[in-house]
Design a protein around this motif. Structure first.
Motif, mmCIF file in Angstrom:
data_model
loop_
_atom_site.group_PDB
_atom_site.id
_atom_site.type_symbol
_atom_site.label_atom_id
_atom_site.label_comp_id
_atom_site.label_asym_id
_atom_site.label_seq_id
_atom_site.Cartn_x
_atom_site.Cartn_y
_atom_site.Cartn_z
ATOM 1 N N THR A 1 -4.670 -0.083 -5.222
ATOM 2 C CA THR A 1 -5.483 0.566 -4.184
ATOM 3 C C THR A 1 -5.003 1.962 -3.821
ATOM 4 N N GLY A 2 -3.730 2.263 -4.116
ATOM 5 C CA GLY A 2 -3.177 3.562 -3.745
ATOM 6 C C GLY A 2 -2.663 3.622 -2.323
ATOM 7 N N LYS A 3 -2.700 2.488 -1.616
ATOM 8 C CA LYS A 3 -2.212 2.438 -0.235
ATOM 9 C C LYS A 3 -0.711 2.156 -0.212
ATOM 10 N N ASP A 4 -0.066 2.585 0.877
ATOM 11 C CA ASP A 4 1.344 2.284 1.066
ATOM 12 C C ASP A 4 1.507 0.773 1.267
ATOM 13 N N PRO A 5 2.520 0.141 0.620
ATOM 14 C CA PRO A 5 2.718 -1.307 0.793
ATOM 15 C C PRO A 5 2.795 -1.735 2.260
ATOM 16 N N LYS A 6 3.328 -0.871 3.121
ATOM 17 C CA LYS A 6 3.440 -1.209 4.552
ATOM 18 C C LYS A 6 2.074 -1.336 5.206
#
Length: 272
Positions: A194-199
């Motif tokens: 997704t390209g989102k930060d894991p947090k």
């Protein structure tokens, strides 16, 4: 005496405390909704009162999808959504308590769950009647204590073992390193896709990536996974491809093929 002991008296007190009837009456009196358990009535009220909100609909398309997850995202929009969210959560917890209470054996005072080998799509053992793996977090403290209260049945969970084993097999140093650091492998996969930060990956967002990863590792086809996740087949195939790249699946398949080309049989990775 094989079975899980229950702190029955404390458990009964908890069931009484969770009885949702008072909250149901408060919602009826506060909002004029005759039956807060009716999705149809809730949908009609929300559509009339909050026409500006874009809320997903159920599969039939006639009613709004007002489940716990949707209500959780709407809690800050109006007191109604917070009240309904709390009521539905309490109702669910109450049902889980009742389900466990009914499973207590009258002769032993313990719960004797059924365990089915290879019962889960992941290939793991599955418990039922009740499902110990899927118990509500509010129920767990009452399970496993002995009658005198000084001993408890305890389990240890081998966290994300499929990813750990597979990362060793494929010598995927990146995944071995992040798992060694105690990071969440499934969130890492979701993050990469997704390209989102894991947090910023929520548990809800993580779930389909975990499902897809285990389905891939255990050999489930893209078509059946698409049906399970309720997403188009082309999206499932794309997701499978992205996870394969991340986990070095292609390199493993290639090396296995090359090793077996001159043999009359194809053994498993572990030599069977």
């Amino acid at each position: 005496w094989i079975g899980a002991p229950i702190r029955k008296e404390d458990f009964l007190e908890s069931i009484i405390m969770l009885e949702p009837l008072d909250n149901c009456i408060q919602i009826i009196e506060k909002y004029g909704i005759d039956n807060p358990n009716s999705t149809k009535q809730l949908s009609e009220y929300v559509v009339d009162t909050f026409p500006e909100l874009d809320i997903p609909k159920t599969a039939g398309g006639k009613q709004l999808k007002l489940n716990i997850d949707t209500l959780g995202t709407l809690r800050d929009q109006a007191p109604l959504f917070e009240d309904i969210y709390d009521y539905k959560k309490q109702t669910t917890e109450h049902k889980e308590h009742i389900k466990l209470y009914k499973a207590i054996s009258p002769s032993t005072g313990r719960v004797h769950a059924r365990f089915t080998v290879l019962g889960a799509s992941s290939g793991r053992t599955l418990s039922s009647e009740p499902n110990f793996q899927g118990q509500n977090i509010k129920v767990k403290p009452f399970v496993g204590y002995s009658r005198v209260g000084d001993k408890r049945i305890t389990t240890a969970d081998y966290s994300q073992q499929e990813l750990r084993i597979f990362s060793l097999i494929t010598e995927n140093k990146e995944f071995m390193a992040l798992l060694e650091r105690g990071e969440d492998g499934y969130k890492a996969i979701a993050s990469n896709v997704t390209g989102k930060d894991p947090k910023d990956i929520s548990d809800k967002e993580r779930k389909p990536f975990k499902t897809a990863t285990l389905a891939l590792l255990y050999g489930q086809g893209a078509k059946s996974l698409a049906e399970k996740l309720d997403i188009p087949l082309n999206e499932t195939k794309k997701l499978y491809g992205e996870i394969k790249d991340l986990l070095n699946v292609a390199s493993l398949q290639k090396s296995l093929r090359e090793r077996q080309l001159d043999k009359a049989h194809v053994p498993t990775f572990f030599g069977e």
